[in-house]
Every structure is written in C-alpha cells, then in structure tokens.
Design a protein around this motif. Structure first.
Motif, PDB file in Angstrom:
ATOM      1  N   TYR A  66       0.832  -1.205   0.000  1.00  9.48           N
ATOM      2  CA  TYR A  66       0.000   0.000   0.000  1.00  9.48           C
ATOM      3  C   TYR A  66       0.866   1.254   0.000  1.00  9.48           C
ATOM      4  CZ  TYR A  66      -3.636   3.290   1.413  1.00  9.48           C
ATOM      5  OH  TYR A  66      -4.489   4.359   1.483  1.00  9.48           O
ATOM      6  N   LEU A  67       1.926   1.240   0.818  1.00  8.73           N
ATOM      7  CA  LEU A  67       2.835   2.384   0.853  1.00  8.73           C
ATOM      8  C   LEU A  67       3.572   2.546  -0.473  1.00  8.73           C
ATOM      9  CD1 LEU A  67       4.321   1.932   4.452  1.00  8.73           C
ATOM     10  CD2 LEU A  67       2.492   3.468   3.721  1.00  8.73           C
ATOM     11  N   MET A  68       4.031   1.439  -1.035  1.00  4.88           N
ATOM     12  CA  MET A  68       4.753   1.510  -2.303  1.00  4.88           C
ATOM     13  C   MET A  68       3.831   1.949  -3.438  1.00  4.88           C
ATOM     14  SD  MET A  68       7.839   0.979  -1.668  1.00  4.88           S
ATOM     15  CE  MET A  68       8.374   0.905  -3.373  1.00  4.88           C
ATOM     16  N   ALA A  69       2.560   1.502  -3.407  1.00  4.50           N
ATOM     17  CA  ALA A  69       1.621   1.933  -4.451  1.00  4.50           C
ATOM     18  C   ALA A  69       1.390   3.434  -4.378  1.00  4.50           C
ATOM     19  CB  ALA A  69       0.293   1.181  -4.298  1.00  4.50           C
ATOM     20  N   GLY A  70       1.298   3.966  -3.147  1.00 10.62           N
ATOM     21  CA  GLY A  70       1.154   5.417  -3.009  1.00 10.62           C
ATOM     22  C   GLY A  70       2.360   6.157  -3.544  1.00 10.62           C
ATOM     23  N   ARG A  71       3.551   5.605  -3.314  1.00 13.78           N
ATOM     24  CA  ARG A  71       4.759   6.258  -3.832  1.00 13.78           C
ATOM     25  C   ARG A  71       4.817   6.188  -5.359  1.00 13.78           C
ATOM     26  NH1 ARG A  71       9.495   7.852  -1.549  1.00 13.78           N
ATOM     27  NH2 ARG A  71      11.339   7.895  -2.870  1.00 13.78           N
ATOM     28  N   VAL A  72       4.397   5.053  -5.906  1.00 13.29           N
ATOM     29  CA  VAL A  72       4.414   4.905  -7.366  1.00 13.29           C
ATOM     30  C   VAL A  72       3.387   5.835  -8.016  1.00 13.29           C
ATOM     31  CG1 VAL A  72       3.937   3.299  -9.243  1.00 13.29           C
ATOM     32  CG2 VAL A  72       5.305   2.559  -7.293  1.00 13.29           C
ATOM     33  N   LEU A  73       2.232   6.001  -7.363  1.00 13.86           N
ATOM     34  CA  LEU A  73       1.154   6.816  -7.941  1.00 13.86           C
ATOM     35  C   LEU A  73       1.285   8.293  -7.602  1.00 13.86           C
ATOM     36  CD1 LEU A  73      -1.882   4.488  -7.229  1.00 13.86           C
ATOM     37  CD2 LEU A  73      -0.686   4.803  -9.389  1.00 13.86           C
ATOM     38  N   ARG A  74       2.303   8.670  -6.839  1.00 16.06           N
ATOM     39  CA  ARG A  74       2.446  10.078  -6.461  1.00 16.06           C
ATOM     40  C   ARG A  74       2.550  11.002  -7.679  1.00 16.06           C
ATOM     41  NH1 ARG A  74       7.077  10.996  -2.303  1.00 16.06           N
ATOM     42  NH2 ARG A  74       5.744   9.496  -1.212  1.00 16.06           N
ATOM     43  N   PRO A  75       3.332  10.665  -8.707  1.00 12.96           N
ATOM     44  CA  PRO A  75       3.348  11.554  -9.892  1.00 12.96           C
ATOM     45  C   PRO A  75       1.983  11.684 -10.555  1.00 12.96           C
ATOM     46  CG  PRO A  75       5.229  10.058  -9.911  1.00 12.96           C
ATOM     47  CD  PRO A  75       4.320   9.588  -8.824  1.00 12.96           C
ATOM     48  N   LEU A  76       1.211  10.602 -10.578  1.00 11.96           N
ATOM     49  CA  LEU A  76      -0.128  10.688 -11.159  1.00 11.96           C
ATOM     50  C   LEU A  76      -1.029  11.584 -10.320  1.00 11.96           C
ATOM     51  CD1 LEU A  76      -0.702   6.972 -12.210  1.00 11.96           C
ATOM     52  CD2 LEU A  76       0.165   8.862 -13.587  1.00 11.96           C
ATOM     53  N   ASN A  77      -0.861  11.542  -8.998  1.00 15.48           N
ATOM     54  CA  ASN A  77      -1.635  12.438  -8.134  1.00 15.48           C
ATOM     55  C   ASN A  77      -1.267  13.895  -8.405  1.00 15.48           C
ATOM     56  OD1 ASN A  77      -2.973  10.324  -6.875  1.00 15.48           O
ATOM     57  ND2 ASN A  77      -1.399  10.083  -5.316  1.00 15.48           N
ATOM     58  N   ARG A  78       0.023  14.155  -8.665  1.00 17.82           N
ATOM     59  CA  ARG A  78       0.442  15.517  -9.004  1.00 17.82           C
ATOM     60  C   ARG A  78      -0.211  15.976 -10.300  1.00 17.82           C
ATOM     61  NH1 ARG A  78       6.749  16.048  -9.112  1.00 17.82           N
ATOM     62  NH2 ARG A  78       6.060  18.004 -10.033  1.00 17.82           N
ATOM     63  N   ILE A  79      -0.271  15.086 -11.270  1.00 14.97           N
ATOM     64  CA  ILE A  79      -0.923  15.435 -12.528  1.00 14.97           C
ATOM     65  C   ILE A  79      -2.401  15.739 -12.295  1.00 14.97           C
ATOM     66  CG2 ILE A  79      -1.568  14.549 -14.806  1.00 14.97           C
ATOM     67  CD1 ILE A  79       0.996  12.935 -14.824  1.00 14.97           C
ATOM     68  N   SER A  80      -3.061  14.916 -11.495  1.00 16.78           N
ATOM     69  CA  SER A  80      -4.479  15.128 -11.211  1.00 16.78           C
ATOM     70  C   SER A  80      -4.714  16.436 -10.461  1.00 16.78           C
ATOM     71  CB  SER A  80      -5.015  13.948 -10.396  1.00 16.78           C
ATOM     72  OG  SER A  80      -6.369  14.141 -10.051  1.00 16.78           O
ATOM     73  N   GLU A  81      -3.875  16.736  -9.451  1.00 17.69           N
ATOM     74  CA  GLU A  81      -4.035  17.975  -8.690  1.00 17.69           C
ATOM     75  C   GLU A  81      -3.814  19.196  -9.574  1.00 17.69           C
ATOM     76  OE1 GLU A  81      -1.295  17.596  -5.532  1.00 17.69           O
ATOM     77  OE2 GLU A  81      -2.462  16.069  -4.439  1.00 17.69           O
ATOM     78  N   THR A  82      -2.811  19.121 -10.449  1.00 21.51           N
ATOM     79  CA  THR A  82      -2.561  20.250 -11.343  1.00 21.51           C
ATOM     80  C   THR A  82      -3.731  20.455 -12.301  1.00 21.51           C
ATOM     81  OG1 THR A  82      -0.182  19.816 -11.228  1.00 21.51           O
ATOM     82  CG2 THR A  82      -0.952  21.211 -13.023  1.00 21.51           C
ATOM     83  N   ALA A  83      -4.271  19.369 -12.819  1.00 23.37           N
ATOM     84  CA  ALA A  83      -5.424  19.482 -13.724  1.00 23.37           C
ATOM     85  C   ALA A  83      -6.630  20.077 -12.999  1.00 23.37           C
ATOM     86  CB  ALA A  83      -5.760  18.108 -14.302  1.00 23.37           C
ATOM     87  N   GLN A  84      -6.857  19.664 -11.738  1.00 22.97           N
ATOM     88  CA  GLN A  84      -7.969  20.235 -10.969  1.00 22.97           C
ATOM     89  C   GLN A  84      -7.748  21.710 -10.688  1.00 22.97           C
ATOM     90  OE1 GLN A  84      -8.343  17.791  -7.477  1.00 22.97           O
ATOM     91  NE2 GLN A  84      -9.176  16.043  -8.584  1.00 22.97           N
ATOM     92  N   ARG A  85      -6.501  22.090 -10.391  1.00 20.11           N
ATOM     93  CA  ARG A  85      -6.209  23.499 -10.127  1.00 20.11           C
ATOM     94  C   ARG A  85      -6.422  24.337 -11.384  1.00 20.11           C
ATOM     95  NH1 ARG A  85      -2.106  22.496  -7.477  1.00 20.11           N
ATOM     96  NH2 ARG A  85      -0.526  22.615  -9.109  1.00 20.11           N
ATOM     97  N   ILE A  86      -6.036  23.805 -12.511  1.00 22.49           N
ATOM     98  CA  ILE A  86      -6.236  24.528 -13.770  1.00 22.49           C
ATOM     99  C   ILE A  86      -7.723  24.654 -14.074  1.00 22.49           C
ATOM    100  CG2 ILE A  86      -5.880  24.373 -16.268  1.00 22.49           C
ATOM    101  CD1 ILE A  86      -3.185  23.068 -15.665  1.00 22.49           C
ATOM    102  N   THR A  87      -8.483  23.577 -13.816  1.00 18.05           N
ATOM    103  CA  THR A  87      -9.920  23.602 -14.083  1.00 18.05           C
ATOM    104  C   THR A  87     -10.638  24.602 -13.193  1.00 18.05           C
ATOM    105  OG1 THR A  87      -9.839  21.279 -14.751  1.00 18.05           O
ATOM    106  CG2 THR A  87     -11.992  22.201 -14.215  1.00 18.05           C
ATOM    107  N   SER A  88     -10.258  24.637 -11.905  1.00 11.00           N
ATOM    108  CA  SER A  88     -10.961  25.510 -10.967  1.00 11.00           C
ATOM    109  C   SER A  88     -10.579  26.980 -11.133  1.00 11.00           C
ATOM    110  CB  SER A  88     -10.676  25.059  -9.527  1.00 11.00           C
ATOM    111  OG  SER A  88      -9.281  25.116  -9.238  1.00 11.00           O
ATOM    112  N   ARG A  89      -9.307  27.242 -11.446  1.00  7.60           N
ATOM    113  CA  ARG A  89      -8.833  28.622 -11.523  1.00  7.60           C
ATOM    114  C   ARG A  89      -8.638  29.123 -12.951  1.00  7.60           C
ATOM    115  NH1 ARG A  89      -4.202  28.872  -6.743  1.00  7.60           N
ATOM    116  NH2 ARG A  89      -5.541  28.148  -5.043  1.00  7.60           N
ATOM    117  N   GLY A  90      -8.634  28.202 -13.901  1.00  8.30           N
ATOM    118  CA  GLY A  90      -8.404  28.619 -15.276  1.00  8.30           C
ATOM    119  C   GLY A  90      -6.996  29.111 -15.525  1.00  8.30           C
TER     120      GLY A  90
END
Length: 398
Positions: free
Chosen positions: A120-144
């Motif tokens: 579970y810990l390793m999966a979170g570390r592996v998926l961390r870059p994908l979470n960054r991509i998702s957070e950036t996309a949400q920030r762009i969507t909300s703030r334009g």
C-alpha cells in the motif's frame, strides 16, 4: 430486460495493493508446497537407515546408523518391534509435516499482511506523480490558470513521458488562449477608433443649422447603433482582460465598491421605478479594484434592466462560514428556468432574446462577471427565484 447494476470500481491504489498481496500469498503458497514435498521426500529417504528407540517416559529417540541386520538383537534388548517401529516412523513423519504446514501457514499469513501494508505504501509512492498530474489538472480547471506546469523530474519512464505530454498539451492550450485574448483585445482597440470618429462626425452633422428633420432622425438612429457597437467593443475588451489572471493584487473592501456602484445606478433604478437597497458589511478580498467594481456594475445593470415595474434590487456583502468574501445581488423580474442559468453566462446570450437582438444589451455582462471572478480565484453562482428574478452570488477568497 433487467440490467445488473455495476459495482463501483476500487481506487487504483487499493487494486494495486490487493494485487501485491495476492501475488505475495500465491508465491508463499507455492514455496510452502514445494518445501512440503521436499521435506516429505527427505524424511522418507532419511528414515531408510534410521531406527527409533522408545524411552521409559514413552517418548522416542532417533538411533542413527542402525542396520537391518542388528534388528533381532535390538528387539531382544527392549527395542520396539518392527510394526511399532513403522508406526512411530509414520507418526514422526506426519508430525513433522503437520508442524511445517501449521507454522508455515501462520508465518505466511503474518508476512502477507506485512507485505500488503508495504505494498500500500509503495503503491502510493508509485502513484504520487499521477496524483500531481491530477491535482494540477484540478487546479487549472478551478482557476483557469493555464500557466501551471508539472515540471516532473526523474527517470525517463512512462510516468515522466505522461507528465511531459501533459506539459506540452498545456503549453499549446495556453498559447491558443493567449492568442485568442490578444486577438480580441487588438480587434477591440482597432474598432474603437473608427467608432469614435463616426460618433463625432454624426454629432457634428446634427448640430448644423442646415440639418433637416430627416437628417436629424437618421443621425439619431446612427448614434444609437454606434453606441451599441461601442458597448459591444468595450464588453469584448473587458472580457479579454477579465480572462487574464490578476498578478498585481491589493486589499479591496467589497462593501466600499458596492456603495460606489450603487450610487451610480441609483438614478437609473429610480427612473425605472425600481427600488435599490443595500445591506453591506465590511469584507475584504485581494485583487484589482477596477475589475471587481466592474463586476458589481454589470450585476446591478442587469438587475435593473431585466426587472419589472415596481420591482426591487437587493445588494449584500457578507463573510461566508468558510471565510470567503461574498457579494450577492438579488432582484425581481421575469421567471428564469433552472436549465437556462448556465446559458446566461455564455457570451452573447440574453434572457428570452435572440442572439442577434442587442436592444437590451450586448449579452456580455454575466460572461464578463464570470471571467473576472475566475481571474481572482473566485466563483459565480446564480439561483432563480420562485416568483421571478435571480440571485447571483460572487464568492472570492479573502
């Protein structure tokens, strides 16, 4: 035809964790099975040349190096008979294998739980870059804000290539939007000059003493058309500016801006027989005061223009429970359907009018309101009133 409801899919991190745990358990079961078979075969080979001796306490001990030729003498000396010897060998064999299975299964269960948590810990570390991509996309969507980039650094693997592709896509989108805004701004500036010249020439022609009544009527009509075009150009320019994120921010009191805007529109409301009420409390946000005041002007102008005789407009400023600065403009007027709310915030859309009808405005008022609010990191919501009219709320970060 009866459709079977689909079960919700688990998050990818949970699925990876379950996959890690299942693979670890499968490998452990295979390893335990192989060990069981090897131990079974090894004990069988080991007992071929070994005898067991019964002690006084009823236990048995291994006597290595025993030969079958010595068996008659050992039996005579108190050793177990051949049938008892085979039974003891089988009991010892079964006890060893049973102990292996019991202790091995317990150890496998504990290690599987530990491996699942570690997975579970390793999966979170592996998926961390994908979470960054998702957070950036949400920030762009909300703030334009299309200027945000991942700028991911790391080995050239699949995740890095995905991040680079995302950055490249955002770069092209940003360039496209900037080119569009620049075109609108340039076109607006270029069109304002000839419109100003036309207005001046028409006003000069109307002031001539030799102007006939037909000329005056024609000039008045031309001035009305010219005024609509100027209002449209100014709206396009404000929309282009409003879609650009505000970089230079200063503290702004929404209550003070609301008071100034209300004074400007009070005479217009009085001429239309509409009451204008204020209920403002000091609430501060950060941004461009001119652009924020433009929001209030547009909301008040629409509230007065799309109203009914003997109606009213109510303007309030408050601090929301989450700490946001809110400004609300509520007015009476025609009934607005809930499905038509989103269309009102689109450019050149008017309530109950065709897109080409510019008698009551250019259709850019609410579009400019949303653009300016988004550029300040805020949001706009509109709710239709049951008896007609709208309640528009601007929410801005404090």
């Amino acid at each position: 035809m009866r459709l079977t409801p689909r079960l919700p899919r688990l998050p990818i991190r949970v699925r990876l964790t379950l996959l890690y745990g299942a693979l670890f358990m499968a490998c452990g079961v295979i390893l335990l099975g192989v060990t069981y078979l090897l131990l079974d075969a090894g004990l069988a080979d080991r007992f071929k040349g070994v005898d067991l001796q019964i002690t006084k306490e009823g236990e048995f001990t291994v006597v290595p190096g025993s030969a079958s030729t010595d068996l008659p003498q050992k039996v005579a000396g108190g050793m177990a008979r051949s049938a008892e010897l085979r039974e003891l060998r089988e009991r010892f064999h079964a006890a060893a294998l049973q102990s292996l299975l019991r202790q091995g299964a317990l150890a496998l269960g504990v290690l599987t739980v530990v491996a699942t948590l570690f997975g579970y810990l390793m999966a979170g570390r592996v998926l961390r870059p994908l979470n960054r991509i998702s957070e950036t996309a949400q920030r762009i969507t909300s703030r334009g804000d299309l200027s945000k980039r991942l700028a991911f650094t790391g080995p050239r693997d699949e995740v890095t290539r995905l991040a680079d592709t995302f950055d490249s896509m955002m770069g092209r989108l940003e360039k496209s939007f900037l080119d569009q805004q620049r075109f609108i701004a340039d076109a607006s500036h270029e069109l304002r000059t000839p419109l100003a010249i036309n207005r001046t020439l028409i006003e000069v022609a109307l002031r001539r003493k030799t102007a006939t009544e037909d000329t005056k009527r024609l000039g008045t009509s031309l001035l009305t058309v010219n005024e609509r075009n100027e209002r449209l150009i100014n709206g396009l320019l404000a929309l282009a500016k409003g879609e650009t994120e505000v970089a230079d921010r200063t503290p702004v009191d929404l209550a003070e801006l609301a008071g100034h805007a209300a004074e400007v529109h009070r005479s217009q409301a009085a001429e239309a027989g509409i009451g204008l009420r204020l209920d403002t409390r000091p609430v501060t946000t950060s941004g461009n005061a001119v652009m924020l005041e433009r929001i209030i002007h547009n909301l008040l102008e629409n509230a007065v223009r799309y109203n009914e005789p003997n109606g009213w407009v109510h303007l309030t400023t408050r601090t929301a429970p989450d700490g946001a600065a809110t400004l609300t403009v509520e007015n009476t007027g025609p009934v607005v359907a809930g499905q038509d709310i989103e269309a009102l915030f689109q450019p050149f859309r008017r309530l109950g009018a065709d897109r080409t009808d510019s008698e009551r405005g250019s259709g850019l008022g609410l579009a400019i309101v949303r653009a300016i609010a988004s550029s300040h990191g805020g949001d706009v919501t509109a709710v239709p009133r049951e008896r007609g009219g709208l309640m528009v709320t601007i929410s801005l970060p404090r």
